[in-house]
Design a protein around this motif. Structure first.
Motif, PDB file in Angstrom:
ATOM      1  N   UNK A   1      52.503  16.601  63.417  1.00  0.00           N
ATOM      2  CA  UNK A   1      52.934  16.091  61.870  1.00  0.00           C
ATOM      3  C   UNK A   1      52.309  15.376  61.536  1.00  0.00           C
ATOM      4  N   UNK A   2      51.698  14.090  62.225  1.00  0.00           N
ATOM      5  CA  UNK A   2      50.318  13.272  61.934  1.00  0.00           C
ATOM      6  C   UNK A   2      49.157  14.307  61.179  1.00  0.00           C
ATOM      7  N   UNK A   3      48.920  15.493  61.998  1.00  0.00           N
ATOM      8  CA  UNK A   3      47.678  16.477  62.314  1.00  0.00           C
ATOM      9  C   UNK A   3      47.913  17.549  60.555  1.00  0.00           C
ATOM     10  N   UNK A   4      49.144  17.564  60.503  1.00  0.00           N
ATOM     11  CA  UNK A   4      49.452  18.280  59.176  1.00  0.00           C
ATOM     12  C   UNK A   4      49.342  17.387  58.665  1.00  0.00           C
ATOM     13  N   UNK A   5      49.562  15.965  57.992  1.00  0.00           N
ATOM     14  CA  UNK A   5      49.237  15.255  56.994  1.00  0.00           C
ATOM     15  C   UNK A   5      48.129  15.104  56.615  1.00  0.00           C
ATOM     16  N   UNK A   6      47.097  14.875  57.440  1.00  0.00           N
ATOM     17  CA  UNK A   6      45.359  15.108  57.795  1.00  0.00           C
ATOM     18  C   UNK A   6      45.045  16.119  56.970  1.00  0.00           C
ATOM     19  N   UNK A   7      45.847  17.412  56.915  1.00  0.00           N
ATOM     20  CA  UNK A   7      45.253  18.340  56.374  1.00  0.00           C
ATOM     21  C   UNK A   7      44.930  19.130  57.696  1.00  0.00           C
ATOM     22  N   UNK A   8      44.923  18.744  59.225  1.00  0.00           N
ATOM     23  CA  UNK A   8      44.412  19.645  60.144  1.00  0.00           C
ATOM     24  C   UNK A   8      44.999  20.948  60.661  1.00  0.00           C
ATOM     25  N   UNK A   9      45.947  20.877  60.244  1.00  0.00           N
ATOM     26  CA  UNK A   9      47.411  21.757  60.420  1.00  0.00           C
ATOM     27  C   UNK A   9      47.169  22.287  59.385  1.00  0.00           C
TER      28      UNK A   9
ATOM     29  N   UNK B   1      36.218   0.850  69.024  1.00  0.00           N
ATOM     30  CA  UNK B   1      35.862   1.155  68.541  1.00  0.00           C
ATOM     31  C   UNK B   1      35.928   2.034  67.061  1.00  0.00           C
ATOM     32  N   UNK B   2      36.614   3.173  67.982  1.00  0.00           N
ATOM     33  CA  UNK B   2      37.234   4.132  67.093  1.00  0.00           C
ATOM     34  C   UNK B   2      38.509   3.565  65.874  1.00  0.00           C
ATOM     35  N   UNK B   3      39.343   2.324  66.046  1.00  0.00           N
ATOM     36  CA  UNK B   3      39.841   1.071  65.740  1.00  0.00           C
ATOM     37  C   UNK B   3      39.317   0.688  64.505  1.00  0.00           C
ATOM     38  N   UNK B   4      37.860   0.001  65.572  1.00  0.00           N
ATOM     39  CA  UNK B   4      36.894  -0.052  64.151  1.00  0.00           C
ATOM     40  C   UNK B   4      36.702   0.393  63.105  1.00  0.00           C
ATOM     41  N   UNK B   5      36.551   1.562  63.318  1.00  0.00           N
ATOM     42  CA  UNK B   5      36.299   2.888  62.325  1.00  0.00           C
ATOM     43  C   UNK B   5      36.946   2.785  61.329  1.00  0.00           C
ATOM     44  N   UNK B   6      37.780   2.981  61.523  1.00  0.00           N
ATOM     45  CA  UNK B   6      39.433   3.192  60.914  1.00  0.00           C
ATOM     46  C   UNK B   6      39.900   2.043  60.158  1.00  0.00           C
ATOM     47  N   UNK B   7      39.587   0.994  60.681  1.00  0.00           N
ATOM     48  CA  UNK B   7      39.741  -0.379  59.934  1.00  0.00           C
ATOM     49  C   UNK B   7      38.633  -0.933  58.628  1.00  0.00           C
ATOM     50  N   UNK B   8      37.388  -0.362  59.167  1.00  0.00           N
ATOM     51  CA  UNK B   8      36.675  -0.355  58.418  1.00  0.00           C
ATOM     52  C   UNK B   8      36.256   0.504  57.456  1.00  0.00           C
ATOM     53  N   UNK B   9      36.658   1.175  56.717  1.00  0.00           N
ATOM     54  CA  UNK B   9      36.887   2.499  56.053  1.00  0.00           C
ATOM     55  C   UNK B   9      37.519   1.916  54.927  1.00  0.00           C
ATOM     56  N   UNK B  10      37.246   2.423  53.685  1.00  0.00           N
ATOM     57  CA  UNK B  10      38.548   1.941  52.263  1.00  0.00           C
ATOM     58  C   UNK B  10      39.409   2.524  52.406  1.00  0.00           C
ATOM     59  N   UNK B  11      40.185   2.338  52.277  1.00  0.00           N
ATOM     60  CA  UNK B  11      41.572   3.955  52.924  1.00  0.00           C
ATOM     61  C   UNK B  11      42.609   2.980  52.874  1.00  0.00           C
ATOM     62  N   UNK B  12      44.269   4.252  51.529  1.00  0.00           N
ATOM     63  CA  UNK B  12      45.188   3.131  51.520  1.00  0.00           C
ATOM     64  C   UNK B  12      46.598   3.769  52.164  1.00  0.00           C
ATOM     65  N   UNK B  13      45.820   4.425  53.020  1.00  0.00           N
ATOM     66  CA  UNK B  13      46.762   5.061  54.179  1.00  0.00           C
ATOM     67  C   UNK B  13      46.007   5.311  55.586  1.00  0.00           C
ATOM     68  N   UNK B  14      47.249   4.457  56.716  1.00  0.00           N
ATOM     69  CA  UNK B  14      46.155   4.317  58.163  1.00  0.00           C
ATOM     70  C   UNK B  14      47.056   5.644  58.733  1.00  0.00           C
ATOM     71  N   UNK B  15      46.528   6.808  59.172  1.00  0.00           N
ATOM     72  CA  UNK B  15      47.497   7.231  59.985  1.00  0.00           C
ATOM     73  C   UNK B  15      47.151   7.339  61.807  1.00  0.00           C
ATOM     74  N   UNK B  16      47.596   6.493  62.288  1.00  0.00           N
ATOM     75  CA  UNK B  16      47.070   6.223  63.877  1.00  0.00           C
ATOM     76  C   UNK B  16      48.201   6.442  65.029  1.00  0.00           C
ATOM     77  N   UNK B  17      47.505   7.420  65.916  1.00  0.00           N
ATOM     78  CA  UNK B  17      48.683   7.674  66.806  1.00  0.00           C
ATOM     79  C   UNK B  17      47.437   7.178  68.202  1.00  0.00           C
ATOM     80  N   UNK B  18      49.087   7.029  68.684  1.00  0.00           N
ATOM     81  CA  UNK B  18      49.020   5.669  70.144  1.00  0.00           C
ATOM     82  C   UNK B  18      47.939   4.911  70.186  1.00  0.00           C
TER      83      UNK B  18
END
Length: 598
Positions: A44-52, A132-149
């Motif tokens: 479901x998360x991947x569908x929201x992110x247009x990966x599926x 590191x992956x968390x830091x990268x996502x948090x550094x971005x200019x996003x208004x919706x975070x999708x976090x898998x585990x």
């Protein structure tokens, strides 16, 4: 509204994951996505992110939506160094000098010292990669975070830091996590995938549990009422058919239609998974001697670096201990030394009398990939009948044809459950557990906790699940700088570490001129006040539109009045669109101001 999902469905081959799923995500939603292993959460998360692509249905996205997606398996762009990896995430319209400040702030905040910034991604451990992956996502200019585990491979200090950071994050988020503290502290809405549907609950964690319990009680009551009604209709159908007249046959057919409709509803209710509850009972083990384990002056180095230095402790009968420390401090290394998987350099490890160890990590790594679940258990109890093995596996959530699933096709949570099933068959009196909650859904984690509390033997555990640690542990051992120290209270460990916990620093506001820093803070206050007023106006507009819509129903036959109401409604909706745009601009400006030191 950031995103709207309309009637989406997805399956793998003939296996449905979910269908007819609909929901909306709004600006301030913090959604915990819950469901048993294999229910389709990551899909479901991947569908929201247009990966599926969903097999059916639509996803409508706000034109200003910007998604930051943290994957469960985070190894990509392995040739980049740490600095380059974070830099790639930052928007191109940010000034060059500002980019440098943000990257430095993120890397320091996630616990990476400056001398490490040239390291390649390929050299990172699981925990370092997660940070590191968390830091990268948090550094971005996003208004919706999708976090898998997001808490997988993080130590308890990093998890506490992440919780505090996300509490101050202004956007929306949807996340999958098995960490109950993380869920409890952050979520204000809960999506649960159950029986191929999505249940939507609003409120805090305790409210979710209460609402869920009430819902299941209502469903159970509905099920009983359906059974009675179906039985009553069957009796009536039989009676009408016996009378055999044309009129009675019509009555029978009509009631058959009613019954079939109720049967369909009953079948859907009957297949609900109440909690995917797994009842695990560990047989009472044979008693050990009073002294279970003695460790004296233990030392271990790796690549000329001292990992453990002069480690000494004792564990007595029935004691449950947890080993705590930052990523890379040597927790798992100590467990491997205790099991003899690594050779000690100095010191002694003496196990007591009549010891039988169950080591969860070792069982997982020894599972034959080509075998199926049933045969793996049958190896330990060849004298059992087919139905006895199936019944035993059912207690761990494996039922029906699932018992013939190949080991190589199991999810992380399923592997852990199977390993637990094997360990328990061995009737150990000492359990050694290395991160036993990784990949388990929250209901299984809860059951595991209850099981370990009741276990009559000793436990040596490494875990980052704060609730599990608090509820089962008698003694707390912390490894820091190679040495071990015992604590009697978990809170003392956290308090001592608070000053050392890494923080993402705002971009050096102290380096700005005092007047500029003051101007930024005043501007932030002004924008926040304006945002509150806009939100209040938006709510008032919704109320006005609802009143107009009620009036439109009332005057549905009066064309002239209807046109007046429609024009008035359009004006209000236009103002709502203007407010949405204004809020987007305010949010964008606020984010930039915070980054430069507000």
């Amino acid at each position: 509204m950031l995103l709207k999902v309309e009637d989406i469905s997805y399956n793998f081959g003939t296996q449905d994951l979910f269908y007819d799923v609909s929901f909306s995500i709004y600006e301030h939603d913090r959604i915990a996505l819950i469901g048993p292993n294999g229910s389709g959460k990551t899909t479901l998360l991947r569908i929201l992110n247009d990966e599926l692509e969903p097999l059916e249905g639509n996803i409508i996205k706000n034109k200003n939506l910007k998604i930051g997606f943290l994957k469960q398996f985070r190894a990509d762009e392995m040739d980049l160094n740490l600095y380059e990896y974070v830099l790639k995430e930052i928007e191109s319209n940010i000034k060059e000098e500002m980019k440098n400040k943000i990257v430095r702030s993120v890397l320091k905040g996630m616990g990476f010292e400056e001398e490490e910034w040239n390291r390649k991604i390929s050299t990172l451990s699981g925990g370092e990669l997660t940070r590191l992956a968390l830091g990268r996502v948090l550094a971005g200019d996003y208004n919706l975070l999708i976090l898998d585990e997001p808490t997988n491979h993080l130590d308890i200090y990093s998890i506490n830091w992440l919780i505090n950071y996300l509490k101050n994050y202004k956007g929306a988020m949807i996340f999958v996590s098995h960490d109950r503290k993380f869920i409890k502290e952050l979520a204000n809405r809960f999506f649960e995938i159950n029986n191929f549907k999505l249940w939507d609950f609003h409120g805090k964690y305790e409210e979710y549990l209460k609402l869920r319990e009430n819902m299941l009680i209502n469903i159970e009551n509905r099920k009983k009422n359906l059974e009675k009604e179906i039985e009553r209709l069957n009796r009536m159908i039989e009676r009408f058919r016996k009378w055999g007249t044309e009129k009675m046959m019509k009555q029978a057919k009509f009631r058959e239609m009613l019954r079939d409709k109720l049967l369909k509803e009953y079948e859907e209710i009957d297949s609900l998974k109440e909690e995917q509850v797994i009842k695990i009972k560990i047989p009472e083990p044979k008693r050990t001697g009073y002294k279970v384990l003695e460790v004296k002056n233990l030392e271990f180095s790796y690549d000329k670096k001292t990992i453990l230095n002069n480690i000494s402790f004792e564990i007595n009968e029935k004691e449950k201990i947890t080993i705590i420390g930052k990523n890379g401090s040597g927790k798992s290394t100590l467990l491997k030394l205790l099991m003899g998987k690594l050779k000690t350099e100095k010191g002694k490890i003496n196990w007591g009398y009549n010891i039988k160890i169950g080591y969860l990590d070792q069982v997982i790594s020894s599972l034959g990939k080509e075998k199926d679940i049933m045969s793996v258990i049958w190896e330990d109890v060849p004298e059992w009948q087919d139905f006895e093995v199936r019944k035993y596996l059912g207690r761990f959530g494996f039922s029906g044809d699932n018992v013939f699933k190949s080991i190589k096709n199991l999810s992380g949570g399923e592997l852990t459950r199977l390993a637990l099933a094997k360990v328990i068959l061995q009737k150990p009196n000492v359990l050694i557990l290395d991160e036993p909650t990784n990949h388990l859904d929250i209901f299984t984690v809860q059951t595991l906790e209850e099981t370990l509390k009741e276990f009559k033997g000793s436990i040596i555990m490494v875990s980052h699940d704060e609730k599990l640690i608090k509820n089962i542990t008698d003694r707390f051992f912390v490894i820091k700088n190679g040495y071990i120290k015992e604590y009697s209270k978990f809170e003392d460990i956290i308090n001592e570490q608070q000053n050392e916990t890494f923080k993402i620093k705002k971009s050096s506001s102290e380096n700005l001129e005092y007047k500029e820093a003051k101007r930024i803070k005043n501007r932030i206050k002004t924008l926040e006040r304006k945002k509150i007023n806009l939100e209040k106006e938006f709510e008032e507009l919704i109320e006005k539109i609802e009143k107009i819509e009620n009036e439109m129903v009332k005057y549905s036959q009066n064309y002239q009045k209807l046109m007046e109401l429609e024009n008035e409604k359009q004006q209000l909706e236009k103002r709502m669109d203007e407010i949405t745009l204004e809020e987007d601009e305010i949010n964008k400006e606020l984010k930039e101001l915070v980054k430069i030191g507000g």
